[in-house]
Write a protein that holds these residues in place. Structure first.
Motif, short mmCIF file in Angstrom:
data_model
loop_
_atom_site.label_atom_id
_atom_site.label_comp_id
_atom_site.label_asym_id
_atom_site.label_seq_id
_atom_site.Cartn_x
_atom_site.Cartn_y
_atom_site.Cartn_z
N GLY A 1 0.81 -1.22 0.00
CA GLY A 1 0.00 0.00 0.00
C GLY A 1 0.84 1.26 0.00
O GLY A 1 0.56 2.21 -0.73
N PHE B 1 1.17 3.99 -2.99
CA PHE B 1 0.98 5.41 -2.67
C PHE B 1 2.17 6.24 -3.14
O PHE B 1 2.01 7.37 -3.59
N SER C 1 -3.28 10.18 5.50
CA SER C 1 -4.32 11.01 4.87
C SER C 1 -4.86 10.33 3.62
O SER C 1 -6.08 10.32 3.38
N HIS C 2 -3.99 9.74 2.83
CA HIS C 2 -4.38 9.02 1.62
C HIS C 2 -5.34 7.86 1.96
O HIS C 2 -6.36 7.67 1.28
N LEU C 3 -5.01 7.11 2.99
CA LEU C 3 -5.85 5.98 3.38
C LEU C 3 -7.23 6.46 3.83
O LEU C 3 -8.25 5.85 3.48
N LYS C 4 -7.26 7.55 4.56
CA LYS C 4 -8.54 8.12 5.01
C LYS C 4 -9.37 8.60 3.82
O LYS C 4 -10.58 8.39 3.78
N GLU C 5 -8.70 9.25 2.86
CA GLU C 5 -9.40 9.74 1.66
C GLU C 5 -9.97 8.59 0.84
O GLU C 5 -10.99 8.75 0.18
N LYS C 6 -9.31 7.43 0.88
CA LYS C 6 -9.81 6.25 0.16
C LYS C 6 -11.03 5.66 0.85
O LYS C 6 -11.67 4.76 0.32
N GLY C 7 -11.33 6.15 2.05
CA GLY C 7 -12.52 5.68 2.76
C GLY C 7 -12.25 4.55 3.75
O GLY C 7 -13.20 3.95 4.25
N LEU C 8 -10.99 4.26 4.03
CA LEU C 8 -10.71 3.23 5.02
C LEU C 8 -11.15 3.71 6.40
O LEU C 8 -11.03 4.90 6.72
N TYR D 1 -2.74 -0.28 9.91
CA TYR D 1 -1.66 -0.06 8.94
C TYR D 1 -0.51 0.71 9.59
O TYR D 1 0.66 0.36 9.41
#
Length: 180
Positions: A58, A62, A83-90, A98
């Motif tokens: 992951g 990224f 931030s990327h993971l949150k934006e993906k909706g995780l 993670y």
């Protein structure tokens, strides 16, 4: 790394070569995690190995599918990845998992002296690594009993055979029978 040998006192050319080879083989996140995962799997820790590989994949995706030198794991990179993971909706607990796995990998690399911790830069200091209490999704005992008390046969008799509602009630009646 050579300083660590100096502190031991005596060392050989073989010791130097071993450190250089290990440093060459494990200086990137992906290479290090592959070696770490192999060791974990040999110990029967398959789930941990799989979790480490997953988070590594992951982070590399990224990073534009570019492997990351262990020394380049910084607070900025980790915060951006979070931030990327949150934006993906995780969900928060997944993101936290993670981050904890990445932190464990990072700390193992430090312990093995593959990287030196940067003064003032603690890559995981500003990311969430706790757990959020999740909403309870299970039915209560009373709710379960009330579902079992529904008389689908009577409801079916009150609808016309062949209709959508009739078929739906038949499916619900079957499900109730399987459940009870």
């Amino acid at each position: 790394f050579i300083l660590s040998l100096e502190s031991k006192g005596r060392y050989s050319l073989g010791d130097l070569l071993a450190i250089c080879q290990r440093q060459h083989d494990q200086n990137t996140l992906q290479d290090y995690v592959e070696n770490l995962a192999t060791m974990l799997e040999s110990r029967g820790q398959d789930r941990t190995a799989r979790a480490y590989k997953t988070v590594t994949r992951g982070l590399i995706v990224f990073n534009g599918n570019q492997n990351i030198p262990l020394a380049k794991i910084t607070s900025c990179l980790i915060k951006d990845f979070e931030s990327h993971l949150k934006e993906k909706g995780l969900l928060p607990n997944t993101v936290s998992s993670y981050m904890r796995n990445l932190r464990a990998i990072y700390n193992k690399a430090i312990k093995e002296k593959l990287i030196l911790p940067q003064k003032g830069d603690h890559p995981f200091a500003d990311v969430f690594t706790g757990n959020v209490k999740t909403a309870k999704r299970a039915l209560s005992l009373d709710e379960t009993k009330s579902l079992l008390d529904i008389d689908f046969d009577t409801l079916q008799r009150e609808t016309s055979p062949g209709s959508r509602e009739y078929a739906s009630l038949q499916s619900l009646s079957d499900a109730q029978r399987y459940f009870s």
